[in-house]
Design a protein around this motif. Structure first.
Motif, short mmCIF file in Angstrom:
data_model
loop_
_atom_site.label_atom_id
_atom_site.label_comp_id
_atom_site.label_asym_id
_atom_site.label_seq_id
_atom_site.Cartn_x
_atom_site.Cartn_y
_atom_site.Cartn_z
N ILE A 9 0.72 -1.19 0.05
CA ILE A 9 -0.01 0.31 0.13
C ILE A 9 0.87 1.12 -0.05
CG2 ILE A 9 -1.80 1.34 1.53
CD1 ILE A 9 -2.88 -1.38 2.27
N SER A 10 2.03 1.30 0.83
CA SER A 10 2.83 2.59 0.76
C SER A 10 3.38 2.54 -0.48
CB SER A 10 3.91 2.15 1.73
OG SER A 10 3.52 2.10 2.98
N ARG A 11 3.72 1.50 -1.36
CA ARG A 11 4.44 1.72 -2.61
C ARG A 11 3.35 2.24 -3.46
NH1 ARG A 11 7.88 -3.69 -3.45
NH2 ARG A 11 9.52 -3.50 -2.01
N ALA A 12 2.29 1.72 -3.55
CA ALA A 12 1.16 2.13 -4.37
C ALA A 12 0.76 3.59 -4.39
CB ALA A 12 -0.22 1.06 -4.24
N THR A 13 0.57 3.97 -2.89
CA THR A 13 0.29 5.40 -2.73
C THR A 13 1.12 6.39 -2.46
OG1 THR A 13 -0.19 4.81 -0.43
CG2 THR A 13 -2.14 4.47 -1.88
#
Length: 52
Positions: A9-13
Motif C-alpha cells: 500500500i505504501s508503494r502504491a500510494t
C-alpha cells in the motif's frame, strides 16, 4: 503478511502506511462485511416471507 500488505500500500500510494493502520482498516472492513451479510440475510428472509 500485514507488513507485506502495508509495504504494498505504501508503494502504491507513495505514502507512509503503518502496520497498525492496516490492521485497523482490516478490522473495520471485516466488521462492515459482517454487518452487510447479516442485513442481507434478514432482508432476504423478509422478502421471501412477504412473497409467499
Amino acid at each position: 503478511m500485514m507488513a507485506a500488505l502495508a509495504k504494498a500500500i505504501s508503494r502504491a500510494t507513495r505514502t507512509n502506511v503503518d502496520v497498525e493502520t492496516v490492521k485497523v482498516l482490516v478490522i473495520f472492513s471485516g466488521a462492515g462485511l459482517l454487518l452487510s451479510l447479516v442485513a442481507a440475510m434478514i432482508y432476504g428472509q423478509a422478502v421471501s416471507a412477504a412473497l409467499f
